[in-house]
Design an enzyme around this catalytic site. Sequence first.
Site, PDB file in Angstrom:
ATOM      1  N   HIS A  45       5.035   3.709  22.714  1.00 53.40           N
ATOM      2  CA  HIS A  45       4.713   5.215  22.669  1.00 53.40           C
ATOM      3  C   HIS A  45       3.844   5.876  21.279  1.00 53.40           C
ATOM      4  O   HIS A  45       4.130   4.928  20.247  1.00 53.40           O
ATOM      5  CB  HIS A  45       5.680   5.952  22.714  1.00 53.40           C
ATOM      6  CG  HIS A  45       6.338   5.782  24.270  1.00 53.40           C
ATOM      7  ND1 HIS A  45       7.270   6.991  24.720  1.00 53.40           N
ATOM      8  CD2 HIS A  45       6.117   4.887  25.160  1.00 53.40           C
ATOM      9  CE1 HIS A  45       7.361   6.318  25.807  1.00 53.40           C
ATOM     10  NE2 HIS A  45       6.898   5.309  26.325  1.00 53.40           N
TER      11      HIS A  45
ATOM     12  N   GLU B   2       4.260   8.103  19.309  1.00 48.79           N
ATOM     13  CA  GLU B   2       4.950   8.462  18.120  1.00 48.79           C
ATOM     14  C   GLU B   2       5.578   7.562  17.528  1.00 48.79           C
ATOM     15  O   GLU B   2       5.600   7.262  16.168  1.00 48.79           O
ATOM     16  CB  GLU B   2       5.990   9.473  18.454  1.00 48.79           C
ATOM     17  CG  GLU B   2       5.557  10.883  19.028  1.00 48.79           C
ATOM     18  CD  GLU B   2       5.560  10.815  20.626  1.00 48.79           C
ATOM     19  OE1 GLU B   2       5.168   9.464  21.159  1.00 48.79           O
ATOM     20  OE2 GLU B   2       5.669  11.820  21.265  1.00 48.79           O
TER      21      GLU B   2
ATOM     22  N   CYS C 214      11.344   8.680  21.528  1.00 47.34           N
ATOM     23  CA  CYS C 214      10.366   9.024  20.234  1.00 47.34           C
ATOM     24  C   CYS C 214      10.996  10.009  19.491  1.00 47.34           C
ATOM     25  O   CYS C 214      10.937  10.031  18.353  1.00 47.34           O
ATOM     26  CB  CYS C 214       9.006   9.461  20.947  1.00 47.34           C
ATOM     27  SG  CYS C 214       8.126   8.269  21.695  1.00 47.34           S
TER      28      CYS C 214
END
Lengths: 157, 157
Positions: free
Chosen positions: B54, B56, B87
């Site tokens: 992801h 992040e 995250c």
Amino acid sequence: MKEKEPFMKEAIRLSEEKMLAGFGGPFGAIVVRGEEIIARGYNNVLSSNDPTAHAEVDAIRKACQALDTYQLQDCELYTSCEPCPMCLGAIYWARLKKVYYGNTRQDAAAIGFDDNFIYDEITIPIDKRHIPMQQLLPQEAKTAFKAWQEKENKQNY
Amino acid sequence: MKEKEPFMKEAIRLSEEKMLAGFGGPFGAIVVRGEEIIARGYNNVLSSNDPTAHAEVDAIRKACQALDTYQLQDCELYTSCEPCPMCLGAIYWARLKKVYYGNTRQDAAAIGFDDNFIYDEITIPIDKRHIPMQQLLPQEAKTAFKAWQEKENKQNY
């Protein structure tokens, strides 16, 4: 459950071996499909300078590379400790079938790890959290979401 | 907040550019220290076959490599969407100072992402979750935790 125990023992063995070798905290995990170990993971936060390199994340990433996929619907995860929220999120994104765990989040807290604290933070409202979070430019941010919706031939996941 | 907006705009720009280029979903994030962008992250789940990639997580991993550390206490994160539980966990482990976000988890749900569902799963008891979780060999698992406690000169983190 007897036939499951050798897999958990392997996760526990990894947790101790890699911790003693200095890779990170005492956490190990394996991804299993049927009777086959697809990947072995262990905490390597310290050796990799990577705060996301928990045992479960490590095992999931390696299993996905081994199977050339980003989803593990046919696989089970054995982890020497109940997953922290980061790892539990990773487990859901990878769509694993089942999770076996050894120690609990309370056991992890008792030896100095923040798992339980982070579980508490996730469940409270954003404006009460220890790390401040603030929304910014929501209208601008939506443009990318609209572009995703309008994208043709996209791979939904 | 005017001086914060260019950073959020950069996160949003990344979210759209990398999604259109086929790396993954429409999510971008940057790690900032003072006025300096330390790392740029974006969702690359599809291109990397990595469900943990992801925006992040990607930005945090890159920032830690750039700064040669596993903690980012002096840094702030700008993300084009409210972090999912994975995250958010990574943000806590990295000990970031503050998080700015654009879209919300509900906005993400509205375009087909599971963030909100996973938040719900994390807050309910283990035995009610969609992915079954089961404890196994807790006594054996504790041996590694004891070994950690007894380890000399260990790096607590």
